[in-house]
Design a protein around this motif. Structure first.
Motif, PDB file in Angstrom:
ATOM      1  N   TYR A   1      -3.114 -60.163 -22.903  1.00 29.14           N
ATOM      2  CA  TYR A   1      -4.487 -60.622 -22.560  1.00 29.14           C
ATOM      3  C   TYR A   1      -5.135 -61.760 -23.582  1.00 29.14           C
ATOM      4  O   TYR A   1      -5.922 -62.719 -22.986  1.00 29.14           O
ATOM      5  N   VAL A   2      -4.852 -61.661 -24.855  1.00 29.39           N
ATOM      6  CA  VAL A   2      -5.289 -62.784 -25.617  1.00 29.39           C
ATOM      7  C   VAL A   2      -4.465 -63.931 -25.303  1.00 29.39           C
ATOM      8  O   VAL A   2      -5.226 -65.183 -25.081  1.00 29.39           O
ATOM      9  N   GLN A   3      -3.261 -64.189 -24.907  1.00 34.68           N
ATOM     10  CA  GLN A   3      -2.657 -65.397 -24.292  1.00 34.68           C
ATOM     11  C   GLN A   3      -3.351 -65.943 -23.277  1.00 34.68           C
ATOM     12  O   GLN A   3      -3.431 -67.005 -22.982  1.00 34.68           O
TER      13      GLN A   3
END
Length: 550
Positions: A127-129
């Motif tokens: 999700y962060v990427q």
């Protein structure tokens, strides 16, 4: 010596034997315009209509649901939107050359990283990427690489702004129409990663070309916007005015960024701009929500309504005619806004028509089951883009409202903030509704309501402006002949046009045209000229302006 580009190429002589400056054979602004077109063309991988080819592959490869990808896309795009006002202010400070080169290099780096992205084992890290990659992609593709070229063109063109924007948007639309099948085949026959690498290479080639060719403003080359040149007599007297008035070149040509910020007051999210631009900003948000969501899930929406079974081909029947008609509609709209945009009826009439077509096209998408209906939808969308892009994205609506060259970057940044927030929320709205209801039809019908309300709002403003103009014309009546002759004497004397005297008169009557400092400096320079026969009695404002105030 005659040159292709430069300050002044050669001179003619008038009847008195005095030299008259001639403009360059080819105005350098048209060369800058070509680079701006290429900048807008090669950022297509970040646009929603091109990302529609990539979305199904992302869902499958990374195991994301529609609501998950929609939420990621929303967070990234809305966050990217809040960066846009700062990018607009950066343009006002550093101008197009530096900003466009930096944006192209950053976009190339982002596309290469996106192509190298692999699914991590830890899902929160996925999700962060995804948020970071989409943030940079949307900030640059729909933000910087849209704002910087549009604002750069407005630095080089003023009276011919409409024609220049027509060329910019038409050429961009036609190039996107030609690129749509190329991108589609790259994604389907090779991979979406190959498509992103190709986009990165194109921007890496374009960046040094922009560095060599682009100039921030015509003043950098000793020119004026639209290819005009300063007459020798006017240039000399303005130079004297600068010396006597204590002004610098920057103060006469345009205020510094710090002075502009002080004039605006720097308060509020509008940055001190006229609140009259708020309806246009809201329109940009609604436009972004509707078409941001539609384009992001276009392939799946067509499948949901039965279009794929009916033979609808998304690139050929929707996106190609869409881009073609954007290029076809943009020139007349841009030219009309350039010539008649200051008329509120024209401005609000175009906005009302555009909002109505947005509502109609969204409803049409729910029944897009045959190639003919798909083609009709693409044509209507093309009309919408042909009106909305020059009006909002290119800033012609804001220029018609009085936004000048020194502020256009920050206003376009605000416009991109609202548009990106809309395009970010759109996929989440459509994707979440799809996961809950199992169809897109309900979300399409609901999002057709806000643009219809905006159409009514702008239509009422257009009608009211027409009625107000007629009422004022009846109340004022025709001007007297002596008033017309007296006004004409301000600009002419002995059959010779006196441009500097006209500037002084405008500065006295409407200081906002030149600014108080510039007007007073020029007026002070003329006031010390004992041989100048122009006096306060020749001016329509003689009763209000004493001689000593010159």
């Amino acid at each position: 010596m005659t040159q292709a580009f430069g300050k002044v190429h050669d001179h003619d002589e008038n009847d008195d034997g005095k030299a008259i400056a001639k403009p360059p054979r080819l105005f350098y602004g048209w060369v800058v315009l070509v680079i701006c077109i290429l900048c807008k063309v090669f950022k297509c991988q970040g646009q929603n209509n091109f990302m529609a080819y990539t979305v199904p592959h992302l869902l499958e490869e990374f195991g994301l649901s529609h609501s998950e990808l929609g939420a990621i896309f929303t967070v990234a795009t809305v966050s990217a939107g809040f960066v846009q006002p700062h990018m607009g202010k950066a343009f006002d400070r550093y101008k197009g050359r530096r900003c466009m080169v930096a944006a192209q290099l950053a976009l190339a780096f982002t596309l290469l990283n996106f192509a190298a992205w692999r699914k991590p084992s830890w899902r929160p890290f996925l999700y962060v990427q995804a948020v970071l990659l989409f943030f940079f992609l949307r900030s640059l593709a729909l933000g910087a690489c849209e704002t910087f070229p549009n604002a750069t063109v407005q630095q080089w063109f003023v009276t011919r702004r409409g024609e220049a924007m027509a060329v910019l948007n038409t050429a961009t639309g036609l190039c996107h129409a030609a690129l749509a099948p190329v991108v589609y085949h790259l994604v389907t026959d090779y991979s979406w990663r190959t498509c992103f690498v190709a986009g990165a290479c194109a921007n890496l080639v374009l960046a040094p070309l922009s560095l060599l060719v682009v100039r921030g403003s015509p003043e950098c080359m000793g020119l004026l916007p639209d290819g005009d040149v300063v007459p020798d007599c006017l240039e000399t007297e303005v130079g004297n005015a600068k010396k006597k008035g204590g002004g610098s070149e920057g103060q006469l040509v345009g205020k510094s960024v710090q002075e502009v910020e002080e004039d605006r007051g720097g308060a509020g999210w509008l940055g001190g701009h006229d609140p009259a631009i708020i309806p246009c900003l809201v329109f940009g948000f609604v436009w972004g929500v509707v078409f941001g969501g539609c384009d992001f899930y276009m392939v799946e929406i067509i499948e949901d309504v039965g279009g794929l079974e009916g033979g609808v081909n998304v690139p050929q029947h929707i996106f190609m005619p869409l881009s073609f008609f954007v290029g076809l509609v943009t020139p007349p709209v841009s030219i009309a806004m350039g010539r008649f945009g200051e008329n509120p009826a024209v401005l609000f009439g175009f906005l009302s028509l555009c909002a109505l077509l947005i509502s109609a096209s969204t409803i049409l998408l729910t029944v897009c089951t045959t190639p003919l209906l798909g083609l009709l939808y693409g044509i209507v969308r093309g009309f919408v883009g042909g009106i909305a892009q020059p009006m909002l994205s290119s800033g012609l609506a804001y220029a018609a409202m009085g936004v000048g060259r020194d502020r256009i970057g920050s206003v376009l940044g605000l416009n991109q903030l609202m548009t990106l927030c809309g395009t970010g929320l759109g996929p989440m709205v459509y994707g979440t509704y799809r996961d809950i209801a199992g169809t897109y039809r309900g979300s399409l019908l609901m999002t057709a309501i806000p643009p219809f309300m905006l159409s009514v709002f702008f239509g009422c403003k257009a009608v009211r402006s027409v009625l107000s103009a007629r009422a004022l014309a009846v109340a004022a009546g025709a001007p007297a002949e002596d008033e017309e002759e007296e006004a004409a004497c301000v600009a002419t004397e002995g059959g010779t046009v006196k441009p500097l005297r006209l500037i002084v008169e405008i500065a006295r009557v409407q200081p906002a045209v030149l600014g108080a400092a510039e007007g007073s400096a020029i007026a002070a320079a003329l006031g010390d000229d004992d041989d100048d026969e122009y006096c306060a009695e020749d001016s329509p404002t003689a009763a209000k302006t004493p001689k000593k105030s010159r």
